[in-house]
Design an enzyme around this catalytic site. Sequence first.
Site, PDB file in Angstrom:
ATOM      1  N   ASP A 132     173.256 -39.148 -45.420  1.00 13.67           N
ATOM      2  CA  ASP A 132     173.320 -37.995 -46.325  1.00 13.67           C
ATOM      3  C   ASP A 132     173.672 -36.786 -45.460  1.00 13.67           C
ATOM      4  O   ASP A 132     173.573 -36.846 -44.218  1.00 13.67           O
ATOM      5  CB  ASP A 132     171.937 -37.823 -46.995  1.00 13.67           C
ATOM      6  CG  ASP A 132     171.874 -36.671 -48.008  1.00 13.67           C
ATOM      7  OD1 ASP A 132     172.953 -36.222 -48.475  1.00 13.67           O
ATOM      8  OD2 ASP A 132     170.760 -36.222 -48.317  1.00 13.67           O
ATOM      9  N   CYS A 190     175.158 -40.698 -50.920  1.00 19.68           N
ATOM     10  CA  CYS A 190     174.960 -40.165 -52.278  1.00 19.68           C
ATOM     11  C   CYS A 190     176.065 -39.191 -52.664  1.00 19.68           C
ATOM     12  O   CYS A 190     176.313 -38.978 -53.853  1.00 19.68           O
ATOM     13  CB  CYS A 190     173.596 -39.493 -52.376  1.00 19.68           C
ATOM     14  SG  CYS A 190     173.319 -38.228 -51.128  1.00 19.68           S
ATOM     15  N   ARG A 211     176.057 -43.662 -61.110  1.00 24.48           N
ATOM     16  CA  ARG A 211     175.139 -42.593 -61.538  1.00 24.48           C
ATOM     17  C   ARG A 211     175.130 -42.499 -63.067  1.00 24.48           C
ATOM     18  O   ARG A 211     174.096 -42.324 -63.692  1.00 24.48           O
ATOM     19  CB  ARG A 211     175.581 -41.228 -60.971  1.00 24.48           C
ATOM     20  CG  ARG A 211     175.555 -41.080 -59.463  1.00 24.48           C
ATOM     21  CD  ARG A 211     174.185 -41.259 -58.889  1.00 24.48           C
ATOM     22  NE  ARG A 211     173.197 -40.407 -59.535  1.00 24.48           N
ATOM     23  CZ  ARG A 211     173.083 -39.077 -59.347  1.00 24.48           C
ATOM     24  NH1 ARG A 211     173.870 -38.458 -58.500  1.00 24.48           N
ATOM     25  NH2 ARG A 211     172.154 -38.373 -59.980  1.00 24.48           N
TER      26      ARG A 211
HETATM   27  N1  NVA Z   1     169.962 -34.137 -49.603  1.00 23.00           N
HETATM   28  C1  NVA Z   1     171.031 -33.613 -50.445  1.00 23.00           C
HETATM   29  C2  NVA Z   1     171.334 -34.566 -51.533  1.00 23.00           C
HETATM   30  C3  NVA Z   1     172.475 -34.158 -52.429  1.00 23.00           C
HETATM   31  C4  NVA Z   1     172.727 -35.134 -53.538  1.00 23.00           C
HETATM   32  C5  NVA Z   1     170.618 -32.249 -50.983  1.00 23.00           C
HETATM   33  O1  NVA Z   1     169.460 -32.119 -51.429  1.00 23.00           O
HETATM   34  O2  NVA Z   1     171.419 -31.331 -50.941  1.00 23.00           O
HETATM   35  N1   CP Z   2     174.613 -37.272 -55.473  1.00 22.60           N
HETATM   36  C1   CP Z   2     174.440 -36.184 -56.246  1.00 22.60           C
HETATM   37  O1   CP Z   2     173.364 -35.898 -56.744  1.00 22.60           O
HETATM   38  O2   CP Z   2     175.553 -35.416 -56.403  1.00 22.60           O
HETATM   39  P1   CP Z   2     175.605 -33.984 -57.088  1.00 22.60           P
HETATM   40  O3   CP Z   2     174.891 -33.022 -56.180  1.00 22.60           O
HETATM   41  O4   CP Z   2     177.058 -33.673 -57.223  1.00 22.60           O
HETATM   42  O5   CP Z   2     174.923 -34.054 -58.420  1.00 22.60           O
END
Ligand code: NVA
Ligand code: CP
Length: 328
Positions: free
Chosen positions: A229, A270, A315
Amino acid sequence: MAVNVRGRNYLKLLDYTPEEIRYLLDLSKEFKNMKRNGVPHRYLENKNIVLLFEKTSTRTRCAFEVAGMDLGMGVTYLDPGSSQMGKKESIADTARVLGRMYDGIEYRGFDQKIVDELAEYAGVPVWNGLTDQFHPTQMLADLLTLEEKFGRLKGLNFTYMGDARNNMGNSLMVACAKMGINFTACAPKELFPAEVSRAREIAGKNGCTVRLTEDIDQGAKDADAVYTDIWVSMGEPDEVWGTRIKLLRGYQVNAEVMKKAKPSAIFMHCLPSFHDTNTTIGAEIAKKFGINEMEVTNEVFESRQSVVFDEAENRMHTIKAVIYATLC
Ligand code: NVA
Ligand code: CP
């Protein structure tokens, strides 16, 4: 006994049993088949949902909107800054207002306590679309993707590399422990996930393990899936980039790391991802710190092992299952 989650909130995977997660995954597969075959499934006509976003989103927002519309529902989107919540109206009051108008509420934002409080007062199901601590709708999409690729979940070896103490690290650790997947967090110890003992207890019941290691050889060895991530999450201050890059540079998922995993291993993320400099932040970081790729190299991101866009599609199918199962 038949699984029934009607009327339930979906706040974190810790609240759901492996049987309930299995039910949501099977339902997701049914919805995916229907969507692929053009079979209409407007099962929730006359119902309405609201999507409350205090952080930005592409996938989660679009997945909830399309899922809601496919189910025949009305969908309202409230963007960061356009509702009264927090500034002029408390969480409890907002929850009670929205609960009088809508059949379900999605919330993306900061502390888990906020989504918990919304759920306490709303009187209708509340779904967590990401908090600082957990990202439970992403978990179903990732589990579905793993199952599609390997035909099973139990016994797989799953390695998470990078910032393992964030919403993704915490959530994946729990998701794996619940579904019998051996979980390894490969990260500097400062960024190990929290509450490992609870996850180990769950894993013990489901015949799998939870491991933490700082060593990349150990971490990637025999992995069926390598997941990462972004290194700085939404809501964190820009000042942390410097220290985070220093801590995580060695944990980038690159071709060397993928070679240490099984030859059949897949790469997961993700999204969004900083795998090149084609974003404002990516370009700024390249200029400031001299790195063109962060948590994953472009080579791995674009490789045949990468399943990131399957996860993104999933998703929608999995969020549809959560909405349907909790409202129907
Ligand atoms: N760890 C990231 C996930 C985004 C889907 C965030 O919280 O920005
Ligand atoms: N993976 C995910 O939650 O993507 P978004 O931030 O675009 O919703």
